[in-house]
Design a protein around this motif. Structure first.
Motif, PDB file in Angstrom:
ATOM      1  N   MET A   1     -13.550   2.332   4.959  1.00  0.00           N
ATOM      2  CA  MET A   1     -12.645   3.233   5.676  1.00  0.00           C
ATOM      3  C   MET A   1     -13.275   3.737   6.970  1.00  0.00           C
TER       4      MET A   1
ATOM      5  N   THR B   1      -5.909   1.971   4.189  1.00  0.00           N
ATOM      6  CA  THR B   1      -5.043   2.273   3.042  1.00  0.00           C
ATOM      7  C   THR B   1      -5.454   1.469   1.818  1.00  0.00           C
TER       8      THR B   1
ATOM      9  N   ALA C   1      -8.548   2.978   0.426  1.00  0.00           N
ATOM     10  CA  ALA C   1      -8.242   4.270  -0.198  1.00  0.00           C
ATOM     11  C   ALA C   1      -7.608   4.085  -1.569  1.00  0.00           C
TER      12      ALA C   1
ATOM     13  N   LEU D   1      -2.562   6.666  -1.892  1.00  0.00           N
ATOM     14  CA  LEU D   1      -2.073   6.655  -0.509  1.00  0.00           C
ATOM     15  C   LEU D   1      -0.949   5.638  -0.344  1.00  0.00           C
TER      16      LEU D   1
ATOM     17  N   SER E   1       0.614  11.177   0.266  1.00  0.00           N
ATOM     18  CA  SER E   1      -0.361  11.186  -0.828  1.00  0.00           C
ATOM     19  C   SER E   1       0.225  11.631  -2.169  1.00  0.00           C
TER      20      SER E   1
ATOM     21  N   ALA F   1      -7.804  11.700  -1.636  1.00  0.00           N
ATOM     22  CA  ALA F   1      -7.120  11.309  -0.403  1.00  0.00           C
ATOM     23  C   ALA F   1      -6.484  12.477   0.325  1.00  0.00           C
TER      24      ALA F   1
ATOM     25  N   PHE G   1      -9.057  11.854   5.567  1.00  0.00           N
ATOM     26  CA  PHE G   1      -7.932  10.946   5.328  1.00  0.00           C
ATOM     27  C   PHE G   1      -6.739  11.344   6.202  1.00  0.00           C
TER      28      PHE G   1
END
Length: 350
Positions: free
Chosen positions: A86, A124, A127, A147, A208, A231, A236
């Motif tokens: 990420m 994404t 996540a 997410l 989320s 998240a 995020f």
């Protein structure tokens, strides 16, 4: 003087009983020789048995905790790997913004949008990483994907929310085309309309499904750590905001000053995201270190407990080995005598 006789059947029966007793005793001593502890702890230790059992329970508890720590370590390692991915995606967005800053070309903006959307997709996916059937960044909602995909088909709730927000803002400010935006209006739209959608309840509604309460794990008798992140953290949110601003606004028909305002805002948000991700990785790294130290401590305690339990439950190996050899000799002798007795029959002398 009177003589009496003894039946060889009675002698054989007595010998069989001796053999059975010797076999049972040999079985016990052989097991003791193999395990290194008394065959019957209760019979041998008496009142000390409760102390032995308490120590064994404590040892079992430590073994279970070590197994849990191994799973926690794997979860933390997987989380670190996902966070690294990420972070690289966030750095990709930042580098793209820097590369195309001040460039108003249509082709350049198309490339920028493609790069940002690609980074958002990677972010994404990372996540939504799962481990052992549990999503790593869902907090305590481990069975829920944290997410949502922004560029999904049909359009996601987040995409619909952005489009509605832009339409409503333009309508409220009597703007009929993107080219009519001024830098001040664009800054106002980003700061006072878009940002609250990511920092407030809109995040939970559109992006989320994660819980803000992180997973916790007991790693020792006195230590409990947070073994995940979620998240809903600022990193995020800021990455998603920077990505949406870059993807949705940079390629619009706006003038250079407005585009520069968009770029600066997106750059600021993605920098916050990168700093936040670094912070999350540092926190999880500290947790990893604590788990490692706790496991090392548990191993040392286990060694001490094993030594103490062996002192209580253990046997004298030399004495037991001698006893086993003696019993084997007795058993062999008994077999030989039994064989001789079975041959004592009058038929052999007729």
């Amino acid at each position: 003087m009177k003589t009496s006789f003894v039946s060889n059947l009675a002698i054989q029966s007595a010998m069989r009983l001796t053999i059975q007793q010797t076999q049972a005793e040999l079985l016990k001593r052989s097991q003791e020789q193999t395990t290194g502890i008394h065959y019957d702890l209760g019979l041998t230790l008496g009142a000390t048995t409760s102390r032995s059992l308490n120590l064994q329970r404590e040892l079992d508890r430590m073994s279970a905790m070590k197994s849990t720590n191994a799973v926690v370590t794997q979860r933390l390692s997987a989380s670190q790997g996902a966070l690294e991915t990420m972070q690289k995606a966030a750095e990709k967005v930042r580098d793209t913004l820097v590369t195309y800053k001040g460039n108003d070309g249509v082709d350049a903006m198309k490339i920028l949008k493609t790069e940002v959307n690609g980074a958002l997709q990677i972010f994404t996916s990372a996540a939504n990483t799962s481990f052992n059937g549990e999503f790593l960044f869902s907090g305590i909602n481990t069975d829920v994907k944290p997410l949502a995909e922004y560029n999904s088909v049909p359009p996601s709730a987040a995409k619909a929310a952005f489009d509605t927000a832009l339409t409503n803002y333009m309508s409220a400010n009597s703007l009929t085309d993107m080219s009519q935006f001024t830098p001040a209006q664009m800054q106002d739209f980003i700061s006072n309309t878009l940002e609250p959608m990511f920092t407030g309840p809109g995040w939970d509604a559109n992006w989320s499904d994660a819980s803000s309460q992180n997973m916790t794990s007991r790693i020792s008798a006195s230590e409990v750590i947070e073994s995940s992140t979620n998240a809903n953290t600022k990193s995020f949110r800021m990455f998603a905001l920077a990505s949406v601003i870059s993807s949705e606004l940079m390629d619009k028909n706006v003038n250079s000053q407005v585009r520069n305002t968009i770029s600066n805002a997106a750059f600021g948000y993605v920098e916050q995201a990168i700093a936040g991700l670094n912070g999350e990785r540092s926190s999880l790294g500290i947790s990893e270190s604590r788990v490692k130290k706790a496991t090392t401590s548990l191993e040392a305690q286990q060694k001490l407990l094993n030594t103490h339990i062996l002192d209580i439950n253990g046997i004298d190996q030399i004495e037991t080995a001698t006893r086993v050899n003696t019993l084997k000799t007795q058993l062999d002798t008994s077999y030989a005598l039994t064989s001789r007795l079975q041959q004592m029959s009058l038929l052999n002398y007729l």
